[in-house]
Design a protein around this motif. Structure first.
Motif, PDB file in Angstrom:
ATOM      1  N   ILE A 106       0.851  -1.231   0.165  1.00 42.01           N
ATOM      2  CA  ILE A 106      -0.068   0.156   0.052  1.00 42.01           C
ATOM      3  C   ILE A 106       0.735   1.218   0.003  1.00 42.01           C
ATOM      4  O   ILE A 106       0.471   2.401  -0.574  1.00 42.01           O
ATOM      5  CB  ILE A 106      -0.948  -0.017   1.350  1.00 42.01           C
ATOM      6  CG1 ILE A 106      -2.113   0.949   1.118  1.00 42.01           C
ATOM      7  CG2 ILE A 106      -0.214   0.123   2.624  1.00 42.01           C
ATOM      8  CD1 ILE A 106      -2.798   0.760  -0.092  1.00 42.01           C
ATOM      9  N   GLY A 107       1.905   1.148   0.703  1.00 42.07           N
ATOM     10  CA  GLY A 107       2.850   2.296   0.465  1.00 42.07           C
ATOM     11  C   GLY A 107       3.386   2.685  -0.880  1.00 42.07           C
ATOM     12  O   GLY A 107       3.319   3.647  -1.119  1.00 42.07           O
ATOM     13  N   TRP A 108       3.914   1.774  -1.510  1.00 42.61           N
ATOM     14  CA  TRP A 108       4.061   1.610  -2.822  1.00 42.61           C
ATOM     15  C   TRP A 108       3.270   2.543  -3.823  1.00 42.61           C
ATOM     16  O   TRP A 108       3.170   3.144  -4.654  1.00 42.61           O
ATOM     17  CB  TRP A 108       4.773   0.482  -3.528  1.00 42.61           C
ATOM     18  CG  TRP A 108       5.441   0.606  -4.912  1.00 42.61           C
ATOM     19  CD1 TRP A 108       6.478   0.561  -5.208  1.00 42.61           C
ATOM     20  CD2 TRP A 108       4.684   0.584  -6.150  1.00 42.61           C
ATOM     21  NE1 TRP A 108       6.737   0.831  -6.563  1.00 42.61           N
ATOM     22  CE2 TRP A 108       5.823   0.673  -7.129  1.00 42.61           C
ATOM     23  CE3 TRP A 108       3.429   0.397  -6.522  1.00 42.61           C
ATOM     24  CZ2 TRP A 108       5.404   0.643  -8.557  1.00 42.61           C
ATOM     25  CZ3 TRP A 108       3.071   0.511  -8.002  1.00 42.61           C
ATOM     26  CH2 TRP A 108       4.066   0.551  -8.858  1.00 42.61           C
ATOM     27  N   ALA A 151       0.921   3.660  12.755  1.00 45.43           N
ATOM     28  CA  ALA A 151       0.329   2.551  13.582  1.00 45.43           C
ATOM     29  C   ALA A 151      -0.383   1.609  12.253  1.00 45.43           C
ATOM     30  O   ALA A 151       0.074   0.207  12.455  1.00 45.43           O
ATOM     31  CB  ALA A 151      -0.749   2.979  14.342  1.00 45.43           C
ATOM     32  N   SER A 152      -0.417   2.050  11.297  1.00 47.41           N
ATOM     33  CA  SER A 152      -0.903   0.993  10.172  1.00 47.41           C
ATOM     34  C   SER A 152       0.014   0.348   9.630  1.00 47.41           C
ATOM     35  O   SER A 152      -0.299  -1.073   9.574  1.00 47.41           O
ATOM     36  CB  SER A 152      -1.743   1.864   8.841  1.00 47.41           C
ATOM     37  OG  SER A 152      -2.723   2.751   9.535  1.00 47.41           O
ATOM     38  N   LEU A 181      -6.837  -0.094   6.719  1.00 52.77           N
ATOM     39  CA  LEU A 181      -6.083   0.706   7.648  1.00 52.77           C
ATOM     40  C   LEU A 181      -5.757   1.864   7.354  1.00 52.77           C
ATOM     41  O   LEU A 181      -5.790   2.840   8.303  1.00 52.77           O
ATOM     42  CB  LEU A 181      -4.785  -0.181   8.242  1.00 52.77           C
ATOM     43  CG  LEU A 181      -5.098  -1.479   8.970  1.00 52.77           C
ATOM     44  CD1 LEU A 181      -3.701  -2.381   9.495  1.00 52.77           C
ATOM     45  CD2 LEU A 181      -5.915  -1.298  10.492  1.00 52.77           C
ATOM     46  N   ALA A 182      -5.166   2.210   6.225  1.00 52.98           N
ATOM     47  CA  ALA A 182      -4.780   3.296   5.979  1.00 52.98           C
ATOM     48  C   ALA A 182      -5.960   4.393   5.676  1.00 52.98           C
ATOM     49  O   ALA A 182      -5.898   5.555   5.931  1.00 52.98           O
ATOM     50  CB  ALA A 182      -3.908   3.396   4.403  1.00 52.98           C
ATOM     51  N   LEU A 183      -7.089   3.916   5.096  1.00 56.28           N
ATOM     52  CA  LEU A 183      -8.300   4.662   5.215  1.00 56.28           C
ATOM     53  C   LEU A 183      -8.929   5.159   6.611  1.00 56.28           C
ATOM     54  O   LEU A 183      -9.212   6.331   6.620  1.00 56.28           O
ATOM     55  CB  LEU A 183      -9.311   4.065   4.303  1.00 56.28           C
ATOM     56  CG  LEU A 183     -10.712   4.603   3.934  1.00 56.28           C
ATOM     57  CD1 LEU A 183     -10.398   6.136   3.315  1.00 56.28           C
ATOM     58  CD2 LEU A 183     -11.673   3.680   3.139  1.00 56.28           C
TER      59      LEU A 183
END
Length: 525
Positions: free
Chosen positions: A142-144, A347-348, A465-467
């Motif tokens: 998700i970071g990429w 945290a995510s 989690l990011a959302l």
């Protein structure tokens, strides 16, 4: 009985083992490509719900299209003001994407595994195959994905519809080239790390690089260094449309990608031929016995805490998650209303290291732990407590580094950052423990490149989690300047109540013997 071919018999064909050929040999490349294709089909065949995966891919394609087209339709796109400022920062954004790609790959020891090391013992694959698999798995992060969306969206917003297709094609190829370069650096660092005293060399080099970048920022030379990076020439070539400069830029990026593929394979060959010192050191190290805690719950906490902090991927991931965003905030001199966004992202990311499949750390030892005469709720609360410690530790490091240049916060800002750290920690722990009970997976987290769930599942967990944490952070960021501190504190209560209620319900599922047996037998498989 003859034990060797006679002079009249044909000599048997000698079959090379996987990886014995040079990484740039055509036969090795063909075999690696074929093996990678087979492994991808094997991965696809192990999916529990193929329809959900197809839906996820369609959603991913739709979101990518929206990230590219949406900013071009926004008011002011391609004009003056914010769009022009975004255009000036495009070369810096490209450098930032490369840096984050390298850092993420280094933290995971070269990339994500297409085939776990435990399975590779009986099904050996070549290092070139491992390298290609790591490249293909890198975007399933998700970071990429978020960084790629941001870079593409910034491009279309800064240049409007004129970015199609010339400048946008350069950005797409830059993302591909940066990912390949990140794998080259990561495999090279891993090869150095596995040499004698390599761990000390890598850690010392990392600290020295961080200090050097900090000095550049404090001394005011960072912008000069960034201006000298060739990404500026790539952006200029994209602005000229179909021209000799654009063709040259496309050819250069394709050449960089091709060379990086070969160099990455060579670096991977050099890395896999050496012992994984970090993992072996942890598994062979002797730990002195300490006094027995006063209660069974404290015994469980000590066991869980040791299993987390002694795991190599946990420590590496924590270092990147905690220090990386903090250094970025420090370099950018972010204000407190922007710093409030960071703890949720940290945290995510921390939960994605192991928390979404929290019981997988026990592995085969889960069968032994389940036989202990302790209350199942003690096991549940102890695991949750250790995860909360883990996330709080990372968030506090990030906030501390970001606060060094942010100045003294107001009362509302201080309340917002404290409440947000507490809220997102409880929120993420609640979600991770729910997923750990409902969807356990059998994974081996001893490898520095292991993930607690299959890649497609990890993408879904990451997005959720990011959302949720980002929306929560935006609420507290707004409240930090629009509301007094007592209102900010009261605002945290509904979030805490909701997360705690969901956590308690999931704990009741864990106390059910049949549900607990499914989890334990799955992670111990």
């Amino acid at each position: 009985m003859p034990i060797a071919p006679s002079s009249t018999e044909a000599a048997p064909a000698v079959r090379e083992y996987a990886g014995s050929a040079a990484p740039w040999a055509p036969a090795e490349i063909r075999r690696a490509v074929a093996d990678t294709r087979h492994l991808l089909r094997f991965r696809a065949g192990t999916v529990r719900r193929p329809a959900v995966v197809r839906t996820a891919w369609l959603l991913l394609v739709g979101l990518t299209t929206a990230a590219v087209v949406g900013p071009a339709l926004a008011p002011g796109a391609g004009g003056d003001g914010m769009a022009f400022n975004t255009f000036l920062l495009l070369p810096t954004f490209m450098v930032g994407f490369l840096g984050l790609t390298i850092a993420a790959a280094i933290a995971s020891g070269g990339g994500r595994e297409l085939l776990s090391g435990e399975h590779a013992v009986s099904h050996p694959i070549s290092p070139t195959t491992d390298h290609l698999g790591a490249l293909l798995m890198a975007p399933l992060n998700i970071g990429w994905i978020i960084q790629a969306w941001f870079l593409l969206g910034a491009t279309t917003f800064a240049h409007g519809w004129d970015a199609f297709p010339w400048l946008l094609s350069i950005m797409v190829l830059w993302i591909v080239a940066a990912t390949a370069l990140g794998q080259v650096v990561a495999w090279s660092v891993e090869a150095v790390r596995r040499r004698r005293h390599g761990v000390v060399v890598v850690r010392t080099s990392g600290v020295a690089l961080a200090l050097f970048l900090g000095w550049l920022q404090v001394a005011g030379h960072l912008s000069t260094v960034l201006d000298a990076v060739p990404t500026l020439q790539l952006v200029v070539a994209g602005l000229q449309g179909f021209s000799a400069s654009w063709v040259g830029a496309i050819a250069a990026l394709l050449a960089i990608t091709a060379v990086a593929l070969v160099l990455g394979g060579a670096a991977c060959h050099a890395a896999v031929r050496r012992m994984t010192r970090d993992e072996v050191k942890v598994e062979t190290k002797h730990f002195q016995a300490r006094p027995t805690p006063s209660s069974p719950w404290l015994v469980l906490v000590r066991i869980d805490r040791a299993s987390v902090w002694r795991a190599v991927p946990m420590r590496r991931g924590m270092l990147v998650l905690a220090v990386g965003p903090g250094l970025i905030a420090f370099a950018g001199s972010l204000a407190w209303d922007n710093i409030v966004i960071l703890p949720g992202l940290v945290a995510s990311g921390g939960a994605l290291l192991y928390g979404v499949n929290a019981f997988s750390l026990d592995g085969r030892g889960g069968l032994w732990r389940e036989s202990l005469p302790v209350d199942p709720m003690h096991v549940w609360t102890a695991r949750s407590w250790v995860m909360a410690e883990w996330l709080l530790f990372a968030s506090l490091i990030t906030v501390f580094l970001a606060s060094l240049r942010a100045g003294a916060p107001t009362a509302s800002e201080a309340a917002a950052i404290v409440c947000l750290v507490l809220v997102v920690t409880v929120q993420v722990v609640s979600a991770a423990m729910r997923w750990s009970v409902r969807r356990p997976f059998a994974v081996d987290l001893r490898s520095a490149r292991a993930t607690p769930a299959p890649p497609t599942v990890m993408v879904g967990y990451s997005a959720k989690l990011a959302l949720s944490t980002t929306l929560t952070a935006m609420v507290f960021s707004t409240a930090s300047w629009a509301a007094p501190w007592p209102v900010v504190v009261l605002l945290a209560l509904p979030f805490l109540a909701w997360s705690v209620t969901a956590w308690v319900r999931a704990g009741l599922v864990w106390t059910d013997a049949s549900a607990r047996a499914v989890v334990v037998t799955t992670v111990a498989a």
